[in-house]
Motif scaffolding. Structure first.
Motif, PDB file in Angstrom:
ATOM      1  N   ALA A 102      15.442  42.995 125.558  1.00  0.00           N
ATOM      2  CA  ALA A 102      16.395  42.953 124.837  1.00  0.00           C
ATOM      3  C   ALA A 102      16.297  41.929 123.734  1.00  0.00           C
ATOM      4  O   ALA A 102      15.727  40.717 124.062  1.00  0.00           O
ATOM      5  N   GLY A 103      16.498  42.479 122.484  1.00  0.00           N
ATOM      6  CA  GLY A 103      16.425  41.633 121.290  1.00  0.00           C
ATOM      7  C   GLY A 103      14.943  41.608 120.828  1.00  0.00           C
ATOM      8  O   GLY A 103      14.764  41.026 119.746  1.00  0.00           O
ATOM      9  N   ASP A 104      13.968  42.329 121.327  1.00  0.00           N
ATOM     10  CA  ASP A 104      12.753  42.479 120.904  1.00  0.00           C
ATOM     11  C   ASP A 104      12.790  43.499 119.797  1.00  0.00           C
ATOM     12  O   ASP A 104      13.531  44.384 119.631  1.00  0.00           O
ATOM     13  N   LEU A 105      11.873  43.576 118.961  1.00  0.00           N
ATOM     14  CA  LEU A 105      11.411  44.728 118.139  1.00  0.00           C
ATOM     15  C   LEU A 105       9.882  44.762 118.337  1.00  0.00           C
ATOM     16  O   LEU A 105       9.126  44.153 118.243  1.00  0.00           O
ATOM     17  N   GLY A 106       9.936  46.192 118.267  1.00  0.00           N
ATOM     18  CA  GLY A 106       8.401  46.839 118.540  1.00  0.00           C
ATOM     19  C   GLY A 106       8.386  48.278 117.791  1.00  0.00           C
ATOM     20  O   GLY A 106       9.274  48.582 117.013  1.00  0.00           O
TER      21      GLY A 106
END
Ligand code: GDP
Length: 701
Positions: free
Chosen positions: A380-384
């Protein structure tokens, strides 16, 4: 592997700027400083900090990635790893032709740094981007850049923010010196002078405030403190009793107010001269939200139709949003996405809930400035980015198959300009089709259409530059060269009144006949809302199975246009009655009936032509003011405002796009090369009767 950074130590941010304000330079500095801090203590990997810096200098740091991860330890923590934060930097394009990219990145970021040119202050595009950020309620901090340039003025730029963007801006710093004498900044909260030394400004030196600036600094600090304490009753009470709240208490309120969009802290410096960028990074940590500070993400459960929420927690079901599809030379297609809740693992299945199809996650990566990292899990909260997803396009929701949710959609403006395009060799026809199709999947404001009569291909987008880039990418990435026609305005059609009409397609000539029969209502919708279809059939007078066919016929007729062959927009169509035949009714017959009814209803409802109106700003020396405004008026332009900026004059006007072709040459000759201008799409407006007549006749030829 568990998550490495607790959510409160994550920032998902973007840098937004007017073209040329220094976004690229600032981003490069950000990646440079954050790269250095991350690499400290990792020299055993063989590539020392300096080596890495050298390499990157030569190659140019990769900042074209849609989302780059970096790390920052606030300056005050003096290198203590325990205070390290992860910053996900989301790329936002500078040019307004790429509005769509600005919008989709705003949709997925939590906060933004807005960069201004310290000479020009607020520019028209800064206003547009600012309004988009308002629309998505993105918390912001500002960076007034280029204070080393001739003509730079912190006060002018800061005031232009106050006057044109927000009265909530607060100056956190003032510059020490200006133009070629620009040395550093004064931190008003801590009342320290800060200078940047070392080859890349990496050494931050704190000192006393120069005597000649002390009085100004005190006054400015006073203003800053008042603006903060007035937001908080406890601090206000303390302040009124003559005690100054602690720096920590002030920062806490400032953080809260910035996140709530009630205050906007303003910083300054010169990215090119390596002055001030680290303090902006500190401010990103201090004042911009972590995913935990954001409200839960809302969406609709496609199975129940109910609204649901997702919280930024690892133990909630996975939900994410694809915000950019990019072709990557090494791995093929990359789908960049943001995770709003839950965890996603390599090898698992996800549901594209927008398109209702499942896909397996083969590989996932996280992009860094200097390398890409293969990852097993994202949180959660990550970008990929997911490698090689097949059927996902920008704006699609990706979710846990057991817990589907469709997150809020991104809405995009209609393209305003078109050109005819044909491949240089006949053999390339098919390749061109594939290339254009792929590019339009990446970019919702880019459209491809065929002209049925001439067999030509027409591409449409947000501006000449936008289309030039598409044609250039087609050549570089797909090896197709094309001849491009002259740009044309993408007119639209719409209706002005309400009407009702019948569509009947009945053929009975031996054997099996055809039977489709519908009644529809049409009515205009507000500008910019597109098309809405309402099924109001009661008692099965038309069986459910034929209704999608009616809608399809209507949509096809809308795309073909009626008045002059331009697509119809901004209307509602209600299907309210009709009839069917047990044997002869078919989807085909209902499709034709729908299209016939639409043509008749719209013709009755008074069709008009719409044209794109551009927001134009022209900058000229005073001598040419009369000529330029006169010329704009003759172009059906409406002058909105005239202002002064130092010794030059600024004209703001709304002008139809059709009148703006070739304007740069015309302006140059009108002003002896001293005028400049920029423009961007504003809205669609009805074309005046006499002009419309000429356009319609031109199309008929
Ligand atoms: P972008 O279009 O917003 O990405 O702007 P760039 O970062 O490409 O900068 C545009 C131009 O301004 C380039 O020539 C930069 O070298 C220059 N520039 C950027 N920052 C500064 C600065 O702080 N001072 C000066 N004098 N020039 C700058």
């Amino acid at each position: 592997m568990p998550r490495q950074y607790p959510l409160e130590k994550v920032r998902d941010i973007g840098i937004i700027a007017h073209i040329d304000a220094g976004k690229t330079t600032t981003s490069e500095r950000v990646l440079f400083y954050t790269g250095v801090s991350h690499k400290i203590g990792e020299v055993h990997e063989g590539d020392t900090v300096m080596d890495w810096m050298e390499q990157e200098r030569e190659r140019g740091i990769t900042i074209t990635s849609a989302a780059t991860t970096c790390f920052w330890i606030p300056t005050s923590a003096k290198g203590d790893k325990a205070h390290e934060h992860r910053i996900n930097l989301i790329d936002t394009p500078g040019h307004i032709d790429f509005t769509v990219e600005v919008k989709r990145s705003l949709r997925v970021l939590d906060g933004a740094v807005v960069v201004f040119d310290g000479v020009a202050g607020v520019e028209p595009q800064s206003e547009t981007n600012w309004h988009y950020a308002d629309e998505y309620q993105v918390p912001r901090i500002c960076f007034i850049n280029k204070l080393d340039r001739m003509g730079a003025s912190f006060d002018f730029s800061f005031n232009s923010i106050l006057e044109r963007l927000t009265p909530n801006a607060v100056a956190m710093q003032i510059p020490i010196g200006s133009e070629s004498a620009f040395e550093g900044v004064i931190d008003l909260l801590n009342m320290k002078a800060i200078r940047f030394e070392g080859e890349h400004g990496e050494k931050i030196i704190e000192g006393e405030i120069p005597a000649d600036l002390l009085e100004t600094a005190k006054t400015k600090r006073h203003e800053l403190i008042e603006k903060i304490v007035e937001k908080d009753d406890a601090l206000m009470a303390e302040y009124l009793e003559g005690r100054e709240p602690s720096i920590d208490a002030l920062k806490k309120v400032l953080r809260k107010e910035t996140i709530a969009n009630r205050l906007v802290p303003v910083f300054c410096g010169s990215a090119l001269q390596n002055k001030g960028v680290q303090l902006v990074l500190d401010a990103v940590i201090d004042y911009l939200p972590s995913p935990l500070d954001m409200p839960p993400t809302k969406g609709v459960n496609p199975e129940t139709g109910n609204e649901e929420e997702r919280h930024p927690k690892d133990d909630e079901p996975f939900a994410g949003l694809a915000f950019k599809i990019a072709a990557d030379p090494f791995v093929g297609s990359l789908t960049y996405f943001r995770i709003y809740s839950g965890v996603i693992k390599r090898g698992s299945y996800i549901l594209n809930s927008t398109k209702n199809n499942q896909e397996r996650i083969g590989r996932m990566v996280r992009m860094h400035a200097n390398h890409r990292e293969e990852v097993e899990e994202l949180y959660a909260g990550d970008l990929g980015a997911i490698v090689g997803l097949k059927n996902t396009t920008t704006g699609d929701s990706l979710t846990n198959p057991e817990h589907p949710i469709i997150l809020e959609k991104i809405t995009f403006p209609e393209p305003v300009i078109s050109v005819r395009i044909e491949p240089k060799t006949k053999a390339d026809q098919e390749k061109m089709g594939i290339a254009l199709h792929r590019l339009s999947e990446e970019d919702p404001t880019f459209r491809v259409a065929g002209d049925e009569e001439t067999g030509e291909t027409i591409i449409s987008g947000m501006g000449e530059l936008h289309l030039e880039i598409i044609v250039d990418r087609m050549k570089r990435e797909f090896n197709v060269e094309a001849n491009v026609g002259r740009p044309q305005v993408a007119y639209k059609e719409t209706i002005k009144g309400k009407a009702e009409a019948e569509g009947k397609y009945i053929r009975q000539s031996g054997g099996r006949g055809q039977y489709g029969h519908v009644w529809i209502n049409v009515e205009p919708l507000e500008r910019g809302t597109g098309f809405e279809f309402v099924d109001a059939i009661k008692g099965g007078v038309i069986p459910q199975e034929f209704i999608p066919a009616v809608e399809k016929g209507i949509r096809e007729a809308l795309d073909r246009g009626i008045l002059a062959g331009y697509p119809l927009i901004d209307l509602k169509v209600e299907l309210f009655d009709g009839s069917y035949h047990e044997v002869d009714s078919s989807e085909f017959a209902f499709k034709i009936a729908g299209s016939m009814a639409l043509q008749e209803a719209c013709t009755k409802a008074k069709l008009v032509l719409l044209e794109p109106i551009m927001k134009v700003q022209v900058i000229v020396p005073p001598d040419f003011l009369g000529d330029v405004t006169g010329d704009l008026s003759s172009k059906r332009g409406k002058i909105k405002a005239m202002g002064e900026r130092g010794t030059i004059r600024v004209i703001d006007a709304n002008v139809p796009l059709a009148e703006m072709f070739g304007y740069s040459t015309a302006l140059r000759s009108m002003t002896q090369g001293r005028g400049s201008f920029n423009m961007e799409f504003s809205h669609y407006e009805e074309v005046p009767q006499n002009v419309a007549q000429t356009i319609i006749e031109g199309r008929k030829k």
